[in-house]
Design a protein around this motif. Structure first.
Motif, mmCIF file in Angstrom:
data_model
loop_
_atom_site.group_PDB
_atom_site.id
_atom_site.type_symbol
_atom_site.label_atom_id
_atom_site.label_comp_id
_atom_site.label_asym_id
_atom_site.label_seq_id
_atom_site.Cartn_x
_atom_site.Cartn_y
_atom_site.Cartn_z
ATOM 1 N N ASP A 267 -4.942 -4.177 -8.973
ATOM 2 C CA ASP A 267 -5.535 -2.939 -8.463
ATOM 3 C C ASP A 267 -6.928 -2.707 -9.038
ATOM 4 O O ASP A 267 -7.803 -2.153 -8.359
ATOM 5 C CB ASP A 267 -4.620 -1.755 -8.800
ATOM 6 C CG ASP A 267 -3.290 -1.831 -8.052
ATOM 7 O OD1 ASP A 267 -3.230 -2.542 -7.024
ATOM 8 O OD2 ASP A 267 -2.325 -1.190 -8.512
ATOM 9 N N THR A 268 -7.139 -3.103 -10.299
ATOM 10 C CA THR A 268 -8.469 -2.926 -10.885
ATOM 11 C C THR A 268 -9.512 -3.780 -10.167
ATOM 12 O O THR A 268 -10.653 -3.355 -9.985
ATOM 13 C CB THR A 268 -8.438 -3.292 -12.373
ATOM 14 O OG1 THR A 268 -7.913 -4.622 -12.526
ATOM 15 C CG2 THR A 268 -7.572 -2.320 -13.146
ATOM 16 N N ALA B 152 -10.250 -2.085 -6.852
ATOM 17 C CA ALA B 152 -11.137 -0.936 -7.054
ATOM 18 C C ALA B 152 -12.583 -1.388 -7.233
ATOM 19 O O ALA B 152 -13.509 -0.805 -6.649
ATOM 20 C CB ALA B 152 -10.673 -0.125 -8.259
ATOM 21 N N HIS B 153 -12.799 -2.439 -8.036
ATOM 22 C CA HIS B 153 -14.159 -2.952 -8.217
ATOM 23 C C HIS B 153 -14.691 -3.547 -6.912
ATOM 24 O O HIS B 153 -15.892 -3.467 -6.628
ATOM 25 C CB HIS B 153 -14.179 -4.005 -9.321
ATOM 26 C CG HIS B 153 -15.543 -4.531 -9.637
ATOM 27 N ND1 HIS B 153 -16.097 -5.618 -8.983
ATOM 28 C CD2 HIS B 153 -16.485 -4.106 -10.515
ATOM 29 C CE1 HIS B 153 -17.297 -5.847 -9.443
ATOM 30 N NE2 HIS B 153 -17.557 -4.947 -10.372
ATOM 31 N N ASP C 159 -16.015 -0.703 -5.016
ATOM 32 C CA ASP C 159 -17.186 -0.136 -5.695
ATOM 33 C C ASP C 159 -18.447 -0.918 -5.358
ATOM 34 O O ASP C 159 -19.545 -0.350 -5.278
ATOM 35 C CB ASP C 159 -16.963 -0.121 -7.213
ATOM 36 C CG ASP C 159 -15.933 0.911 -7.638
ATOM 37 O OD1 ASP C 159 -15.679 1.843 -6.839
ATOM 38 O OD2 ASP C 159 -15.374 0.777 -8.736
#
Length: 692
Positions: free
Chosen positions: A555-556, A559-560, A563
């Motif tokens: 998930d990280t 998210a990036h 972004d």
């Protein structure tokens, strides 16, 4: 009277011509010092032997540390063999010096220099204390026990306020041997001491507390004349007429100063203006203002150099968050690796480190804090002769405007305000405070001349008479000056990145400033489907048999990915967007296809949102109809909708033109809106159903 004067031995003056000649002889015959000292080294050491405090301001790489070594070697040789100078007052047989260094890199760099001249040395900082505690039960006590026998005690400034140092001051075995108190990079007392290391400003008081009042030797390459010099002398308790000042020109004429302007933003993920560092086959240090900026720059260069042999050794970071062993390996590569390399560093590497193999130094990021910062970082080039070495400073786009404001050029500020009064009212005109010395440096027509003015550099410096400088004299000032203002770079080289046409964004037809929450939710669901498909494809592989599906695209990472979604222009940008995640390394093409799919979907979502907002605005103004818009973008039932009212149907084509409001019927009209890709907006009385 004559009998009394003859009975009292006359104190020998080392700073006299006879004393300097004697010191040269002692160095050559009775010490391990390998070559003839520079004139300023001998001058400072002789003044210190006479018991006079010394403040030396000399260029980076000129041998300031050699002054301390020569002093300790001369003192030790004369004290242990009084026959060398019978009239001397030097009586301490095993002298010691406390030497305060501001950074760990400088502490570790100085230790082997002292040891090479047979001076027992111990380094005490947070890392060595922690290592000592892990090594034995006594912990830091065993480390501090070494101060009673060591000749040089290299301390971090914070160690001066510890209980262990307080105990050492109460130990006569230690204090009776201390003959000197050295402080390196004294210019930091005024900057770092005011910002985050207040103990630096207490060094003068700490030295006075030591029994016997050892002499003080302060060293730096960047100390501006006037107020900065007075402030540093005040912190060190050096009063006018009581110390000896050595000030040489700190201009490095063997390093060309070049000023360029950044093409990327401070929050960018791409830095095309630095692509040349990977193609230049040179040894380069890049100084960044923050660790975060340095990490993004490292990721970009790492991605661009994926075919570079030995990439992990030739592109490295150096900052305070790295492990001590990693930073030590980086320093070793800088000193001993002859291959081209790029080191991305922060201020922790900005002082005291002289890498003999460095060709260029680059400053990029925010505007430098002061000119000391510029010259100290440029001084990491130990010797630029024969290397065509350069100090390249990349300034932010707003640097010139902020420099004008810092210098009080109100005309420039007023002209910008008149040109854009709405921006000023909205508060979008942002300015940052800039040091006046940096502002003068940025706006100066000649960078070398402004440095000479700021640091009161002597124009006609007497040449050094040592053998080293006679055989290999320092580079004289270029005539004409070769800085980028006096000798501008060729346009293709100066604006290599800016001159190239920017590639047209792929699938980027919408103009929203960022990916909205609705777009992000849709995109996350799409990448989760891709993650599940990828896990199913690899389920039979024994290497991933026990790997959770979430690990294939965490998930990280997702998210990036969103972004940096707007920065993805080609398949080459995918690795940076997914943080070089190894489990998707073979699926960058599929991910870029998903990017194109999401761009098309996001464009459609953005177009529909704009059309809905425009229609709502029209009917609010023309029909006085209160229509509320939910966060999902759907129309809510008007509270005063009535039965039996006439219905108006509006169809929006795929690319709707400007929509005009229809004439109002008797009373309030009911509304039916047909939008491609949307299901029914309302199923309430008075509002007809509409389907896609």
């Amino acid at each position: 009277m004559s009998l009394d004067s003859s009975a009292t031995p006359r104190k020998f003056t080392f700073s006299s011509p006879e004393g300097r000649a004697l010191c040269k002889k002692i160095l050559a015959e009775s010490t391990p010092w390998p070559h003839e000292p520079h004139d300023f080294q001998l001058e400072g050491a002789c003044k210190a032997l006479d018991g006079i405090d010394v403040l030396a301001v000399t260029p980076t790489g000129s041998g300031k540390s050699g002054l301390l070594i020569i002093y300790m070697l001369l003192y030790s040789a004369i004290a242990n063999d009084p026959a060398l100078c019978p009239a001397t007052q030097l009586k301490v047989k095993n002298p010691a010096m406390v030497f305060v260094c501001p950074t760990k890199a400088l502490q570790y760099d100085m230790e082997p220099k002292f040891r090479a001249n047979h001076l027992a040395t111990v380094v005490i900082n947070s890392d060595t204390v922690e290592a000592s505690q892990r090594a034995n039960r006594e912990g830091k006590k065993s480390l501090w026990k070494q101060v009673t026998t060591a000749n040089v005690i290299i301390l971090a400034a914070e160690q001066l306020k510890t209980k262990e140092y307080e105990a050492a001051l109460n130990d006569p075995a230690f204090t009776s041997r201390v003959v000197a108190f050295g402080v390196d990079e004294v210019h930091l007392l005024g900057t770092w001491g005011a910002e985050f290391r207040p103990v630096l400003r207490q060094i003068g008081n700490i030295r006075v507390r030591m029994p016997g009042s050892p002499i003080l030797i302060g060293l730096t390459a960047t100390l501006q004349c006037g107020t900065p010099t007075k402030a540093v002398c005040s912190f060190l308790n050096l009063h006018e007429g009581t110390f000896h000042l050595i000030r040489l020109s700190n201009a490095r004429h063997d390093v060309r100063i070049i000023v360029r302007h950044m093409q990327s933003g401070l929050r960018s993920l791409r830095f095309p203006e630095l692509d040349w560092v990977l193609e230049s086959e040179r040894k380069i240090i890049i100084f960044c203002t923050t660790i975060s900026f340095g990490f993004r720059l490292t990721c970009y260069l790492w991605h661009r150099a994926r075919k570079l042999p030995g990439r992990s050794d030739r592109i490295r970071m150096y900052n305070s968050l790295n492990a001590t062993a990693y930073n030590a390996h980086t320093l070793d590569f800088m000193h001993n690796d002859c291959r081209s390399r790029v080191t991305i560093a922060t201020d922790t590497l900005s002082v005291g480190i002289d890498a003999a193999n460095t060709d260029d130094v680059i400053l990029i990021g925010d505007t430098p804090g002061n000119t000391d910062d510029i010259l100290q970082k440029g001084g990491r080039i130990r010797d630029g002769r024969g290397r065509d070495s350069r100090l390249i400073i990349y300034l932010p786009k707003s640097a010139v405007a902020n420099a004008d404001i810092a210098l009080g050029l109100k005309e420039a500020k007023q002209s910008r305000a008149k040109a854009n009064p709405k921006a000023k009212q909205a508060g979008s005109v942002k300015t940052t405070e800039m040091d006046v010395s940096v502002a003068r440096f940025i706006t100066a027509p000649c960078k070398v001349s402004i440095i000479d003015e700021l640091y009161d550099n002597p124009i006609d410096t007497l040449p050094c008479h040592c053998v080293t400088c006679t055989l290999n004299p320092p580079t004289p000032r270029a005539d004409p000056c070769n800085c980028s203002e006096c000798a501008p770079e060729p346009v293709p080289q100066q604006a290599q990145a800016a001159a190239q046409p920017k590639p047209k964004p792929v699938g980027r037809s919408f103009c929203s400033p960022k990916v909205t929450k609705a777009m992000r939710r849709y995109g996350v669901r799409r990448l989760v489907l891709f993650r599940t498909w990828l896990w199913d494809c690899m389920a039979d592989d024994l290497r991933f048999g026990f790997t959770n599906s979430d690990d294939f695209l965490p998930d990280t990472v997702i998210a990036h990915f969103f972004d940096s979604f707007r920065s993805i222009q080609s398949q080459e940008d995918i690795p940076l967007a997914v943080l070089e995640h190894h489990l998707v390394a073979d699926y960058h093409e599929q991910l870029f296809v998903i990017v194109l799919e999401l761009r098309a979907k996001f464009t459609e979502m953005h177009r529909i949102t704009l059309a809905e907002r425009k229609l709502v605005a029209i009917f609010k103004e023309k029909s006085k109809l209160s229509v509320l818009l939910k966060p999902t973008g759907r129309l809510k039932k008007p509270t005063h909708a009535r039965k039996g009212l006439s219905k108006i149907t509006i169809k929006i084509p795929a690319h709707p033109p400007a929509v005009k409001a229809p004439p109002a019927a008797n009373g309030l009209p009911a509304l039916t809106i047909k939008i491609p890709g949307r299901q029914k907006l309302s199923d309430t009385p008075g509002i007809a159903r509409a389907s896609s």
